[in-house]
Design an enzyme around this catalytic site. Structure first.
Site, PDB file in Angstrom:
ATOM      1  N   GLY A 120       0.912  -1.106   0.045  1.00  0.00           N
ATOM      2  CA  GLY A 120       0.122  -0.016  -0.047  1.00  0.00           C
ATOM      3  C   GLY A 120       0.958   1.142  -0.087  1.00  0.00           C
ATOM      4  O   GLY A 120       1.634   1.498   0.938  1.00  0.00           O
ATOM      5  N   PRO A 153     -11.907   1.162   3.344  1.00  0.00           N
ATOM      6  CA  PRO A 153     -13.004   2.037   3.121  1.00  0.00           C
ATOM      7  C   PRO A 153     -14.343   1.479   3.874  1.00  0.00           C
ATOM      8  O   PRO A 153     -14.249   0.235   4.410  1.00  0.00           O
ATOM      9  CB  PRO A 153     -13.319   2.499   1.877  1.00  0.00           C
ATOM     10  N   CYS A 169     -10.701   9.269   7.068  1.00  0.00           N
ATOM     11  CA  CYS A 169     -10.643   8.440   8.214  1.00  0.00           C
ATOM     12  C   CYS A 169     -11.985   8.680   9.297  1.00  0.00           C
ATOM     13  O   CYS A 169     -12.495   7.715   9.614  1.00  0.00           O
ATOM     14  CB  CYS A 169      -9.536   8.473   8.941  1.00  0.00           C
TER      15      CYS A 169
HETATM   16  N1  LIG Z   1      -4.815   8.825   5.489  1.00  0.00           N
HETATM   17  C1  LIG Z   1      -4.684   8.892   6.740  1.00  0.00           C
HETATM   18  O1  LIG Z   1      -4.627  10.162   7.226  1.00  0.00           O
HETATM   19  C2  LIG Z   1      -4.662   7.767   7.497  1.00  0.00           C
HETATM   20  C3  LIG Z   1      -3.974   8.042   9.087  1.00  0.00           C
HETATM   21  C4  LIG Z   1      -4.046   6.749   9.642  1.00  0.00           C
HETATM   22  C5  LIG Z   1      -4.437   5.610   9.238  1.00  0.00           C
HETATM   23  N2  LIG Z   1      -5.004   5.481   8.212  1.00  0.00           N
HETATM   24  C6  LIG Z   1      -5.452   4.320   7.558  1.00  0.00           C
HETATM   25  O2  LIG Z   1      -4.097   3.666   6.953  1.00  0.00           O
HETATM   26  C7  LIG Z   1      -4.805   3.061   5.831  1.00  0.00           C
HETATM   27  C8  LIG Z   1      -4.459   3.410   4.393  1.00  0.00           C
HETATM   28  O3  LIG Z   1      -4.653   4.440   4.370  1.00  0.00           O
HETATM   29  P1  LIG Z   1      -4.420   5.640   2.949  1.00  0.00           P
HETATM   30  O4  LIG Z   1      -4.977   6.955   3.420  1.00  0.00           O
HETATM   31  O5  LIG Z   1      -2.939   5.403   3.022  1.00  0.00           O
HETATM   32  O6  LIG Z   1      -5.327   4.845   1.892  1.00  0.00           O
HETATM   33  P2  LIG Z   1      -4.649   4.951   0.251  1.00  0.00           P
HETATM   34  O7  LIG Z   1      -6.148   4.782  -0.346  1.00  0.00           O
HETATM   35  O8  LIG Z   1      -4.045   6.306  -0.088  1.00  0.00           O
HETATM   36  O9  LIG Z   1      -3.654   3.936  -0.061  1.00  0.00           O
HETATM   37  C9  LIG Z   1      -3.831   2.646   0.084  1.00  0.00           C
HETATM   38  C10 LIG Z   1      -3.176   1.700  -1.208  1.00  0.00           C
HETATM   39  O10 LIG Z   1      -3.333   0.449  -0.975  1.00  0.00           O
HETATM   40  C11 LIG Z   1      -3.201  -0.123  -2.504  1.00  0.00           C
HETATM   41  N3  LIG Z   1      -3.605  -1.520  -2.319  1.00  0.00           N
HETATM   42  C12 LIG Z   1      -4.735  -1.977  -1.956  1.00  0.00           C
HETATM   43  N4  LIG Z   1      -4.809  -3.236  -1.913  1.00  0.00           N
HETATM   44  C13 LIG Z   1      -3.808  -3.957  -2.346  1.00  0.00           C
HETATM   45  C14 LIG Z   1      -3.201  -5.119  -2.559  1.00  0.00           C
HETATM   46  N5  LIG Z   1      -3.974  -6.195  -2.218  1.00  0.00           N
HETATM   47  N6  LIG Z   1      -2.031  -5.020  -2.828  1.00  0.00           N
HETATM   48  C15 LIG Z   1      -1.265  -4.036  -3.128  1.00  0.00           C
HETATM   49  N7  LIG Z   1      -1.677  -2.769  -2.901  1.00  0.00           N
HETATM   50  C16 LIG Z   1      -3.052  -2.627  -2.560  1.00  0.00           C
HETATM   51  C17 LIG Z   1      -4.233   0.849  -3.108  1.00  0.00           C
HETATM   52  O11 LIG Z   1      -3.884   0.530  -4.461  1.00  0.00           O
HETATM   53  C18 LIG Z   1      -3.622   2.149  -2.541  1.00  0.00           C
HETATM   54  O12 LIG Z   1      -2.614   2.883  -3.511  1.00  0.00           O
HETATM   55  C19 LIG Z   1      -6.415   2.912   6.059  1.00  0.00           C
HETATM   56  O13 LIG Z   1      -6.719   1.911   6.784  1.00  0.00           O
HETATM   57  C20 LIG Z   1      -6.433   4.185   6.909  1.00  0.00           C
HETATM   58  O14 LIG Z   1      -7.683   4.218   7.613  1.00  0.00           O
HETATM   59  C21 LIG Z   1      -5.040   6.611   7.277  1.00  0.00           C
END
Ligand SMILES: NC(=O)c1ccc[n+]([C@@H]2O[C@H](COP(=O)([O-])OP(=O)(O)OC[C@H]3O[C@@H](n4cnc5c(N)ncnc54)[C@H](O)[C@@H]3O)[C@@H](O)[C@H]2O)c1
Length: 459
Positions: free
Chosen positions: A10, A93, A276
């Site tokens: 990810g 999500p 989030c």
């Molecule tokens: N964005 C924030 O501020 C934040 C802060 C803390 C925690 N989180 C948590 O962190 C997690 C990720 O959030 P984000 O904002 O980085 O999401 P994001 O959508 O920006 O990134 C997730 C990535 O994972 C990739 N992905 C999905 N399935 C995959 C697989 N099987 N193999 C390889 N890649 C895959 C997607 O293509 C995407 O690029 C979520 O659970 C979110 O709740 C986010």
């Protein structure tokens, strides 16, 4: 156990910045961030000014580490195979279909990762939940890994991420705390220590907390719920202020000076956005109901309801200010990201406000310094589809829409200037640019409406 090779699945807003910082602070560890999204990985490997995630300071960290011990790749299997420690930072999500739709977290990406790891891994691995997950997800991951695996040992840790977008790099450099949940077994303790040793490279020991896995998983959901709850609390009071003549800013100041409460997250606004808060609270509501705790579920659900109420209230306020005369009056929306200093617009209140106004015939100009035009248009299209508008109707509405590269030349032509995001440049207006009849409706300082005259504000 000394870790030499990390893989992160990810390459999003969490995976990218967190791994860049680990690579910076641990030059002896090779860190590979993988993603199925080819364009995203290409952008991570492309010019520094065009990285897929904008965060102040991120480009500098990537510049120092990329190609040294930080790598971005689409070769997921190879990176899993090579690593001793695997972070899962994929999206979680809200479910859109099936049991729990509209509430529960969609764990399909996490499950796909677990299956992939199980299939590929030929040596023991530490698997780390970086994504925000419902409490007891580790159990499910372990089940998949042990069922589909090749007989190797997997240790699951929970290490939720607390960074805030817009300040991610600073948050990662100086975390309030690092939370690591692991099993009390011998191998569990060893895995926890391996992760603690990584963070110890730059985080003081007293800020690293180790707990059991369930506490760690739930602490992340609870932290986001508590943060969002403060915003909804102050926003609900902003409505009462308007009715009574109390001033919401004075109220925030007076409340926040109580050391038991504190001043942060007490600013009234159009409502919280971001990927989030909403999804994590909905998830908490779902979990509470699942465990038969209906009162608990209803309590947290109210935080979301107030947030929706606030976005609608603000949109109605704009209509009121323009006496419903939308067709003749151009409105400029300043700020599309859900907060300043990020190119992330997921769940941004601007999307709701712009869609509300467009549907009522408004002529809109939108400006954001970081969010790209294509993103703004696709956010709006998605929102308008939610209210069942056809492609034809959406194209017609888009005739009333302009995405600006520069807002200053358009501002004097606008009847209303709606400030949605907390950029200093929006705050410190050049008053001369604003015409006498423009109204500035400031969503960052909710519903305090100023009528500016040239040269000096009269409020
Ligand atoms: N964005 C924030 O501020 C934040 C802060 C803390 C925690 N989180 C948590 O962190 C997690 C990720 O959030 P984000 O904002 O980085 O999401 P994001 O959508 O920006 O990134 C997730 C990535 O994972 C990739 N992905 C999905 N399935 C995959 C697989 N099987 N193999 C390889 N890649 C895959 C997607 O293509 C995407 O690029 C979520 O659970 C979110 O709740 C986010």
């Amino acid at each position: 156990m000394q870790i030499k090779n990390i893989c992160c699945i990810g390459a999003g807003y969490v995976g990218g910045p967190t791994m860049a910082v680990i690579a910076l602070k641990c030059p002896d560890i090779k860190v590979t961030v993988v993603d199925l999204n080819i364009e995203r990985i290409a952008a991570w490997n492309g010019p520094l000014e065009n990285l897929p995630v904008y965060e102040p300071g991120l480009a500098q960290v990537v510049e120092k580490t990329r190609g040294r011990n930080l790598f971005f790749s689409t070769e997921v299997d190879k990176a899993i195979d090579d690593a001793e420690m695997i972070f899962m930072a994929v999206n979680t999500p809200t479910k859109t279909e099936g049991e729990g739709a509209g509430m529960a977290a969609d764990l399909r990406y996490v499950e796909a990762c677990a299956k992939n790891i199980a299939r590929v891994a030929k040596t023991d691995k530490i698997v780390i939940e970086k994504s925000t997950l419902p409490v007891r997800t580790a159990e499910k991951i372990k089940e998949i890994l042990d069922r589909d695996g090749n007989g190797v040992h997997f240790e699951i840790l929970s290490n939720p991420e607390f960074l805030a977008e817009g300040t991610a790099i600073q948050d990662l450099f100086k975390s309030d705390r690092v939370l690591i949940g692991g099993d009390e077994t011998k191998t569990g303790k060893k895995a926890v220590q391996a992760l603690v040793d990584i963070y110890l490279k730059w985080i003081p020991k007293e800020k690293i907390i180790t707990t059991n896995v369930w506490s760690s998983e739930l602490a992340k959901l609870a932290s986001n719920a508590m943060l969002a709850q403060r915003i909804s609390s102050i926003n609900s009071l902003s409505a009462l202020c308007e009715k009574t003549g109390a001033d919401i800013e004075e109220l925030s100041l007076a409340i926040g000076m109580d050391s038991r409460i504190g001043p942060k997250f007490l600013k009234a606004s159009v409502g919280f956005g971001g990927s989030c808060f909403q999804k994590d609270i909905l998830n908490l509501v779902y979990l509470s109901r699942y465990y038969g705790l209906d009162e608990v579920a209803e309590y947290w659900h109210q935080v979301i309801k107030i947030n929706n109420y606030q976005k609608t209230r603000f949109s109605k306020k704009i209509l009121e200010e323009l006496h419903g005369e939308l067709k003749e009056n151009k409105i400029i929306i300043l700020g599309w990201g859900f907060k300043a200093n990020t190119n992330d617009s997921r769940e941004s209140p601007s999307i709701f406000v712009a869609s509300y106004l467009l549907q009522r015939g408004a002529i809109l100009s939108i400006y954001d310094p970081l969010v790209k035009k294509e993103r703004i248009l696709s956010d709006l299209k998605k929102e308008l589809k939610k209210v069942k508008l056809s492609n034809y109707q959406i194209i017609k509405l888009f005739n009333n829409l302009e995405i600006l590269k520069n807002y200053k030349s358009s501002i004097h032509k606008s009847k209303a200037i709606v400030i949605m995001t907390e950029y200093n440049s929006f705050k410190n207006h050049d008053w001369k640019l604003i015409s006498k009849s423009s109204k500035v409706i400031d969503g960052r300082n909710l519903l305090k409406n100023y009528n500016y005259s040239i040269g000096k504000p009269n409020a």
